[in-house]
Design a protein around this motif. Structure first.
Motif, PDB file in Angstrom:
ATOM      1  N   MET A 138      62.371  -6.270  34.603  1.00 14.63           N
ATOM      2  CA  MET A 138      62.966  -5.505  33.511  1.00 14.63           C
ATOM      3  C   MET A 138      62.709  -4.012  33.681  1.00 14.63           C
ATOM      4  O   MET A 138      61.792  -3.594  34.390  1.00 14.63           O
ATOM      5  N   LYS A 139      63.501  -3.235  32.974  1.00 12.46           N
ATOM      6  CA  LYS A 139      63.302  -1.792  32.958  1.00 12.46           C
ATOM      7  C   LYS A 139      62.066  -1.449  32.139  1.00 12.46           C
ATOM      8  O   LYS A 139      61.496  -2.307  31.453  1.00 12.46           O
ATOM      9  N   LYS A 140      61.648  -0.187  32.182  1.00  9.95           N
ATOM     10  CA  LYS A 140      60.430   0.234  31.479  1.00  9.95           C
ATOM     11  C   LYS A 140      60.501   0.015  29.973  1.00  9.95           C
ATOM     12  O   LYS A 140      59.484  -0.206  29.320  1.00  9.95           O
ATOM     13  N   ASP A 141      61.715   0.072  29.418  1.00  6.71           N
ATOM     14  CA  ASP A 141      61.861  -0.133  27.976  1.00  6.71           C
ATOM     15  C   ASP A 141      61.985  -1.612  27.604  1.00  6.71           C
ATOM     16  O   ASP A 141      62.323  -1.960  26.481  1.00  6.71           O
ATOM     17  N   MET A 142      61.720  -2.489  28.564  1.00  2.00           N
ATOM     18  CA  MET A 142      61.763  -3.937  28.387  1.00  2.00           C
ATOM     19  C   MET A 142      63.163  -4.448  28.050  1.00  2.00           C
ATOM     20  O   MET A 142      63.332  -5.366  27.254  1.00  2.00           O
ATOM     21  N   THR A 143      64.158  -3.848  28.679  1.00  2.00           N
ATOM     22  CA  THR A 143      65.522  -4.376  28.608  1.00  2.00           C
ATOM     23  C   THR A 143      65.884  -4.890  29.997  1.00  2.00           C
ATOM     24  O   THR A 143      65.321  -4.451  31.005  1.00  2.00           O
ATOM     25  N   TYR A 144      66.840  -5.815  30.053  1.00  2.00           N
ATOM     26  CA  TYR A 144      67.226  -6.407  31.322  1.00  2.00           C
ATOM     27  C   TYR A 144      67.937  -5.394  32.217  1.00  2.00           C
ATOM     28  O   TYR A 144      68.743  -4.586  31.752  1.00  2.00           O
ATOM     29  N   ASP A 145      67.654  -5.473  33.501  1.00  2.00           N
ATOM     30  CA  ASP A 145      68.332  -4.655  34.503  1.00  2.00           C
ATOM     31  C   ASP A 145      69.478  -5.515  35.070  1.00  2.00           C
ATOM     32  O   ASP A 145      69.289  -6.293  36.014  1.00  2.00           O
ATOM     33  N   ASN A 166      60.644 -14.127  25.996  1.00  2.00           N
ATOM     34  CA  ASN A 166      59.207 -14.134  25.719  1.00  2.00           C
ATOM     35  C   ASN A 166      58.529 -13.455  26.920  1.00  2.00           C
ATOM     36  O   ASN A 166      58.752 -13.897  28.053  1.00  2.00           O
ATOM     37  N   PRO A 167      57.789 -12.340  26.761  1.00  2.00           N
ATOM     38  CA  PRO A 167      57.025 -11.963  25.566  1.00  2.00           C
ATOM     39  C   PRO A 167      57.576 -10.796  24.740  1.00  2.00           C
ATOM     40  O   PRO A 167      56.925 -10.388  23.780  1.00  2.00           O
ATOM     41  N   ASN A 168      58.719 -10.223  25.094  1.00  2.00           N
ATOM     42  CA  ASN A 168      59.123  -8.971  24.439  1.00  2.00           C
ATOM     43  C   ASN A 168      60.132  -9.137  23.302  1.00  2.00           C
ATOM     44  O   ASN A 168      60.329  -8.224  22.502  1.00  2.00           O
ATOM     45  N   GLY A 169      60.798 -10.292  23.224  1.00  2.00           N
ATOM     46  CA  GLY A 169      61.732 -10.521  22.127  1.00  2.00           C
ATOM     47  C   GLY A 169      63.099  -9.894  22.311  1.00  2.00           C
ATOM     48  O   GLY A 169      63.883  -9.824  21.361  1.00  2.00           O
ATOM     49  N   GLY A 170      63.398  -9.435  23.516  1.00  2.00           N
ATOM     50  CA  GLY A 170      64.703  -8.832  23.776  1.00  2.00           C
ATOM     51  C   GLY A 170      65.790  -9.874  23.950  1.00  2.00           C
ATOM     52  O   GLY A 170      65.522 -11.028  24.325  1.00  2.00           O
ATOM     53  N   ILE A 171      67.044  -9.478  23.694  1.00  2.00           N
ATOM     54  CA  ILE A 171      68.171 -10.397  23.848  1.00  2.00           C
ATOM     55  C   ILE A 171      69.086  -9.916  24.989  1.00  2.00           C
ATOM     56  O   ILE A 171      68.987  -8.785  25.436  1.00  2.00           O
ATOM     57  N   ILE A 172      69.963 -10.815  25.423  1.00  2.00           N
ATOM     58  CA  ILE A 172      70.907 -10.502  26.490  1.00  2.00           C
ATOM     59  C   ILE A 172      72.108  -9.768  25.902  1.00  2.00           C
ATOM     60  O   ILE A 172      72.679 -10.193  24.899  1.00  2.00           O
ATOM     61  N   ASP A 173      72.480  -8.680  26.538  1.00  2.00           N
ATOM     62  CA  ASP A 173      73.691  -7.953  26.174  1.00  2.00           C
ATOM     63  C   ASP A 173      74.881  -8.699  26.793  1.00  2.00           C
ATOM     64  O   ASP A 173      75.053  -8.723  28.014  1.00  2.00           O
ATOM     65  N   LYS A 174      75.709  -9.317  25.955  1.00  2.00           N
ATOM     66  CA  LYS A 174      76.783 -10.176  26.463  1.00  2.00           C
ATOM     67  C   LYS A 174      77.798  -9.419  27.303  1.00  2.00           C
ATOM     68  O   LYS A 174      78.305  -9.952  28.294  1.00  2.00           O
ATOM     69  N   ASP A 175      78.103  -8.204  26.921  1.00  2.00           N
ATOM     70  CA  ASP A 175      79.075  -7.420  27.681  1.00  2.00           C
ATOM     71  C   ASP A 175      78.555  -7.106  29.085  1.00  2.00           C
ATOM     72  O   ASP A 175      79.277  -7.248  30.078  1.00  2.00           O
ATOM     73  N   LYS A 176      77.302  -6.682  29.171  1.00  2.00           N
ATOM     74  CA  LYS A 176      76.703  -6.342  30.464  1.00  2.00           C
ATOM     75  C   LYS A 176      76.436  -7.584  31.320  1.00  2.00           C
ATOM     76  O   LYS A 176      76.340  -7.494  32.542  1.00  2.00           O
ATOM     77  N   PHE A 177      76.318  -8.730  30.655  1.00  2.00           N
ATOM     78  CA  PHE A 177      75.995  -9.978  31.349  1.00  2.00           C
ATOM     79  C   PHE A 177      77.243 -10.679  31.906  1.00  2.00           C
ATOM     80  O   PHE A 177      77.137 -11.600  32.704  1.00  2.00           O
ATOM     81  N   ASN A 305      61.165  -3.097  21.046  1.00  2.00           N
ATOM     82  CA  ASN A 305      62.187  -3.642  20.156  1.00  2.00           C
ATOM     83  C   ASN A 305      62.250  -5.163  20.285  1.00  2.00           C
ATOM     84  O   ASN A 305      62.270  -5.693  21.399  1.00  2.00           O
ATOM     85  N   THR A 306      62.279  -5.862  19.167  1.00  2.00           N
ATOM     86  CA  THR A 306      62.286  -7.319  19.195  1.00  2.00           C
ATOM     87  C   THR A 306      63.343  -7.893  18.267  1.00  2.00           C
ATOM     88  O   THR A 306      63.619  -7.341  17.204  1.00  2.00           O
ATOM     89  N   TYR A 307      63.909  -9.016  18.701  1.00  2.00           N
ATOM     90  CA  TYR A 307      64.869  -9.757  17.885  1.00  2.00           C
ATOM     91  C   TYR A 307      64.301 -11.120  17.507  1.00  2.00           C
ATOM     92  O   TYR A 307      65.016 -11.957  16.977  1.00  2.00           O
ATOM     93  N   SER A 308      63.023 -11.324  17.817  1.00  2.00           N
ATOM     94  CA  SER A 308      62.423 -12.635  17.591  1.00  2.00           C
ATOM     95  C   SER A 308      61.317 -12.558  16.547  1.00  2.00           C
ATOM     96  O   SER A 308      61.268 -11.630  15.744  1.00  2.00           O
ATOM     97  N   ASN A 309      60.427 -13.540  16.565  1.00  2.00           N
ATOM     98  CA  ASN A 309      59.348 -13.606  15.576  1.00  2.00           C
ATOM     99  C   ASN A 309      58.005 -13.198  16.174  1.00  2.00           C
ATOM    100  O   ASN A 309      56.947 -13.703  15.791  1.00  2.00           O
ATOM    101  N   PHE A 310      58.070 -12.291  17.154  1.00  2.00           N
ATOM    102  CA  PHE A 310      56.857 -11.743  17.760  1.00  2.00           C
ATOM    103  C   PHE A 310      57.153 -10.346  18.267  1.00  2.00           C
ATOM    104  O   PHE A 310      58.323  -9.958  18.438  1.00  2.00           O
ATOM    105  N   VAL A 311      56.091  -9.579  18.504  1.00  2.00           N
ATOM    106  CA  VAL A 311      56.226  -8.180  18.914  1.00  2.00           C
ATOM    107  C   VAL A 311      55.318  -7.915  20.113  1.00  2.00           C
ATOM    108  O   VAL A 311      54.134  -8.266  20.095  1.00  2.00           O
ATOM    109  N   LEU A 312      55.880  -7.311  21.145  1.00  2.00           N
ATOM    110  CA  LEU A 312      55.092  -6.891  22.301  1.00  2.00           C
ATOM    111  C   LEU A 312      54.658  -5.450  22.100  1.00  2.00           C
ATOM    112  O   LEU A 312      55.464  -4.590  21.749  1.00  2.00           O
ATOM    113  N   CYS A 313      53.359  -5.193  22.312  1.00  2.00           N
ATOM    114  CA  CYS A 313      52.811  -3.843  22.135  1.00  2.00           C
ATOM    115  C   CYS A 313      52.042  -3.417  23.387  1.00  2.00           C
ATOM    116  O   CYS A 313      51.395  -4.248  24.042  1.00  2.00           O
ATOM    117  N   LYS A 314      52.089  -2.120  23.665  1.00  2.00           N
ATOM    118  CA  LYS A 314      51.292  -1.548  24.747  1.00  2.00           C
ATOM    119  C   LYS A 314      50.192  -0.687  24.135  1.00  2.00           C
ATOM    120  O   LYS A 314      50.456   0.169  23.302  1.00  2.00           O
TER     121      LYS A 314
END
Length: 369
Positions: A138-145, A166-177, A305-314
């Motif tokens: 993933m990219k540094k912002d925890m989004t899919y490359d 899991n573990p960041n709670g990000g979702i797939i961007d349908k357009d980019k996918f 940023n999370t779309y789930s029921n957990f949060v990843l923190c640094k």
């Protein structure tokens, strides 16, 4: 421990009560629609389950039919037309938890691409079955490359990806996918999409269920574990229009792999509209509350940023091991994330609980800043 949810080592086995922020389970607890019907499961104990699980598959099919529209933001529009449903019982495979489906589906391939960081069982299963493993980071912002995913998928037989991840709670961007979907469909490759947390994303149509109308390459894996708070029941299911893959997975399974308690749970909780609605109200409120307050905590450098029921923190300077021990001394378990591929000892994951629980962890973290 490799995973969250170990309330035994420092909790139950020592007579301590632990507030568990390491396990991402719906804090509303087991639906009463299940507990009120336990007698039905007890009566079923004395006979074998149906080896074909016809009633259970029918319940799941009906839930999927309902969910396609319910989890769409457009479904509340007066002019919205209900989707024509396209999933049949033969498109569904059942597992002793989503873990069984993940494991056996991976065993059907030789070269596996995993988008990381991700659920560690993907890699463990792949290595166990002797697969060649390729990673897309993933990219540094925890989004899919997405460009890299496409590149790595070209070298593999199957892509495994979380939605939300899991573990960041990000979702797939349908357009980019879409490029990846098209490539896999045209080149006889498979995409395993782990949607174990998909209900927590709410009425935003983030699932890839509808994409299966046009893409045979997709295998979606889900479970009742997280959203319906039933980790002890062990029931998961896979959905695909690729009958050859479904049959391959099924051929590797033991008979009667789902017990009668899991059958009865699915029969009732998947129809429990009040529980579903209450859960979505809770996660919408508490996710916003948790994320906004964690961003104010001094010892946290980044809240992803999370779309789930957990949060990843640094973390800024504190190591996750140090914070874990401090929290455990206060009766709170957090998830250390240093054993996720590409993450280090600066990362932690926190489940989103009810307001009382969330306030406790926020108060503790603020006291350490």
């Amino acid at each position: 421990m490799e995973h969250g949810g170990d309330i035994y080592t420092e909790g139950i086995l020592k007579g301590r009560e632990i507030l568990d922020f390491s396990s991402n389970i719906n804090p509303l607890g087991v639906p009463k629609s299940f507990t009120n019907n336990l007698d039905e499961a007890i009566k079923a104990v004395e006979k074998y389950p149906d080896a074909e699980y016809r009633s259970l598959k029918k319940c799941i099919k009906e839930y999927l039919d309902f969910s396609v529209d319910y989890f769409k933001c457009g479904a509340n529009d007066k002019n919205y037309k209900k989707s024509e449903f396209f999933i049949s019982e033969k498109d569904i495979i059942l597992g002793n938890g989503a873990a069984e489906i993940i494991d056996l589906s991976i065993s059907c391939f030789k070269k596996v691409c995993i988008a990381v960081p991700s659920f560690m069982e993907y890699e463990k299963n792949a290595l166990k079955w002797g697969c060649d493993v390729i990673y897309s980071t993933m990219k540094k912002d925890m989004t899919y490359d997405y460009e890299d995913i496409l590149l790595q998928t070209q070298k593999s037989d199957v892509l495994i990806i979380g939605n939300p991840n899991n573990p960041n709670g990000g979702i797939i961007d349908k357009d980019k996918f879409k490029k990846i979907l098209d490539f896999c469909e045209e080149n006889n490759k498979t995409i395993i999409i782990d949607e174990a947390f998909i209900e927590f994303t709410g009425k935003n149509n983030f699932s890839f269920l509808e994409k299966m109308k046009n893409y045979k390459c997709i295998l979606i894996i889900r479970a009742l574990t997280k959203f319906f708070a039933l980790p002890g029941i062990r029931i998961g299911y896979g959905i695909s229009k690729n009958q050859e893959l479904i049959d391959k997975i099924k051929s590797k399974q033991n008979p009667w792999n789902v017990n009668c308690f899991a059958e009865i749970a699915a029969k009732y909780v998947l129809k429990d509209r009040n529980y579903i609605e209450d859960s979505l109200t809770w996660i919408d409120e508490e996710r916003k509350y948790m994320v906004s307050n964690l961003k104010k905590v001094g010892l946290i450098e980044e809240v992803y940023n999370t779309y789930s029921n957990f949060v990843l923190c640094k973390l800024k300077s504190l190591h996750c091991d140090e914070l874990y021990k401090i929290c455990l001394d206060k009766g709170i378990a957090i998830r250390k994330c240093d054993n996720f591929k590409t993450l280090n000892d600066k990362y932690i994951r926190l489940a989103i609980k009810n307001r009382e629980g969330n306030d406790k962890i926020i108060k503790l973290l603020n006291s350490l800043s």
